[in-house]
Design a protein around this motif. Structure first.
Motif, PDB file in Angstrom:
ATOM      1  N   LEU A  84      -0.593  -5.024   7.622  1.00 30.86           N
ATOM      2  CA  LEU A  84      -1.748  -5.512   6.871  1.00 30.86           C
ATOM      3  C   LEU A  84      -2.405  -6.682   7.576  1.00 30.86           C
ATOM      4  N   GLN A  85      -3.721  -6.710   7.478  1.00 31.20           N
ATOM      5  CA  GLN A  85      -4.528  -7.744   8.101  1.00 31.20           C
ATOM      6  C   GLN A  85      -5.310  -8.493   7.030  1.00 31.20           C
ATOM      7  N   PHE A  86      -5.758  -9.670   7.376  1.00 30.58           N
ATOM      8  CA  PHE A  86      -6.537 -10.470   6.423  1.00 30.58           C
ATOM      9  C   PHE A  86      -7.726  -9.669   5.905  1.00 30.58           C
ATOM     10  N   GLU A  87      -8.306  -8.872   6.786  1.00 28.91           N
ATOM     11  CA  GLU A  87      -9.491  -8.093   6.420  1.00 28.91           C
ATOM     12  C   GLU A  87      -9.197  -6.989   5.403  1.00 28.91           C
ATOM     13  N   ASP A  88      -7.924  -6.717   5.140  1.00 26.94           N
ATOM     14  CA  ASP A  88      -7.565  -5.704   4.147  1.00 26.94           C
ATOM     15  C   ASP A  88      -7.582  -6.277   2.734  1.00 26.94           C
ATOM     16  N   THR A  89      -7.786  -7.564   2.608  1.00 31.57           N
ATOM     17  CA  THR A  89      -7.854  -8.187   1.289  1.00 31.57           C
ATOM     18  C   THR A  89      -8.998  -7.586   0.485  1.00 31.57           C
ATOM     19  N   ALA A  90      -8.663  -7.063  -0.701  1.00 34.74           N
ATOM     20  CA  ALA A  90      -9.663  -6.389  -1.533  1.00 34.74           C
ATOM     21  C   ALA A  90      -9.004  -5.945  -2.832  1.00 34.74           C
ATOM     22  N   GLU A 137     -15.708   0.617  -0.519  1.00 34.85           N
ATOM     23  CA  GLU A 137     -15.655   1.487   0.639  1.00 34.85           C
ATOM     24  C   GLU A 137     -14.443   2.403   0.597  1.00 34.85           C
ATOM     25  N   PHE A 138     -14.613   3.541   1.227  1.00 38.11           N
ATOM     26  CA  PHE A 138     -13.567   4.548   1.300  1.00 38.11           C
ATOM     27  C   PHE A 138     -12.425   4.088   2.193  1.00 38.11           C
ATOM     28  N   ALA A 139     -11.184   4.412   1.787  1.00 36.54           N
ATOM     29  CA  ALA A 139     -10.019   4.126   2.613  1.00 36.54           C
ATOM     30  C   ALA A 139      -9.286   5.405   3.007  1.00 36.54           C
ATOM     31  N   ALA A 140      -8.965   6.251   2.012  1.00 39.72           N
ATOM     32  CA  ALA A 140      -8.167   7.437   2.314  1.00 39.72           C
ATOM     33  C   ALA A 140      -8.347   8.477   1.213  1.00 39.72           C
ATOM     34  N   TYR A 153       0.048   7.757  -3.804  1.00 39.06           N
ATOM     35  CA  TYR A 153       0.487   6.507  -3.202  1.00 39.06           C
ATOM     36  C   TYR A 153      -0.401   6.136  -2.015  1.00 39.06           C
ATOM     37  N   LEU A 154      -0.409   4.858  -1.721  1.00 41.33           N
ATOM     38  CA  LEU A 154      -1.030   4.383  -0.490  1.00 41.33           C
ATOM     39  C   LEU A 154      -0.062   3.388   0.142  1.00 41.33           C
ATOM     40  N   GLN A 155       0.610   3.840   1.194  1.00 44.01           N
ATOM     41  CA  GLN A 155       1.499   2.973   1.956  1.00 44.01           C
ATOM     42  C   GLN A 155       0.663   2.213   2.977  1.00 44.01           C
ATOM     43  N   MET A 156       0.721   0.898   2.913  1.00 48.77           N
ATOM     44  CA  MET A 156      -0.105   0.067   3.786  1.00 48.77           C
ATOM     45  C   MET A 156       0.809  -0.774   4.671  1.00 48.77           C
ATOM     46  N   SER A 170     -10.967   2.191   9.839  1.00 52.52           N
ATOM     47  CA  SER A 170     -10.424   0.840   9.702  1.00 52.52           C
ATOM     48  C   SER A 170      -8.954   0.822   9.267  1.00 52.52           C
ATOM     49  N   VAL A 171      -8.476   1.927   8.686  1.00 52.29           N
ATOM     50  CA  VAL A 171      -7.097   1.948   8.206  1.00 52.29           C
ATOM     51  C   VAL A 171      -6.249   3.012   8.903  1.00 52.29           C
TER      52      VAL A 171
END
Length: 124
Positions: free
Chosen positions: A86-92, A46-49, A80-83, A63-64
């Protein structure tokens, strides 16, 4: 053609932060729209950014949004992707991708080149 290599993944506690990097080969980095995608176990990628070639325009998945920030450094051929938060659901597994067309793509078929991915695990 461009070769992409991600780094920066790891294990982090919920509420923590990580910064992913994606180094691109070649001298045409500035001609590519860059994106970050992610794929959790058993789920589709899935797309994030995404970020425009100039770096002036960005777009985020709902979601992000507000937690992740995409940026690029032309001098270093790196995105870069600064995160944060973070949540458990971001695990990937997080993938960097390059798009050789105008416009910020949000689908996997919108991108032409992919990195090998880096694992992000968020413990609850």
């Amino acid at each position: 053609q461009v070769h992409l290599v991600e780094s920066g993944g790891g294990l982090v506690q919920a509420g923590g932060s990580l910064r992913l990097s994606c180094a691109a080969s070649g001298r045409t980095f500035g001609t590519y729209v860059m994106g970050w995608f992610r794929q959790a176990p058993g789920k589709e990628r899935e797309f994030a950014a995404a970020i425009s070639r100039s770096g002036l325009n960005t777009y985020y998945a709902d979601s992000v949004k507000g937690r992740f920030t995409i940026s690029r450094d032309g001098a270093k051929n790196t995105v870069y992707l600064q995160m944060n938060s973070l949540q458990f659901e971001d695990t990937a597994v997080y993938y960097c991708a390059a798009r050789n067309k105008l416009g910020l793509g949000v689908g996997t078929t919108d991108y032409d080149y992919w990195g090998q991915g880096t694992q992000v695990t968020v413990s609850s």
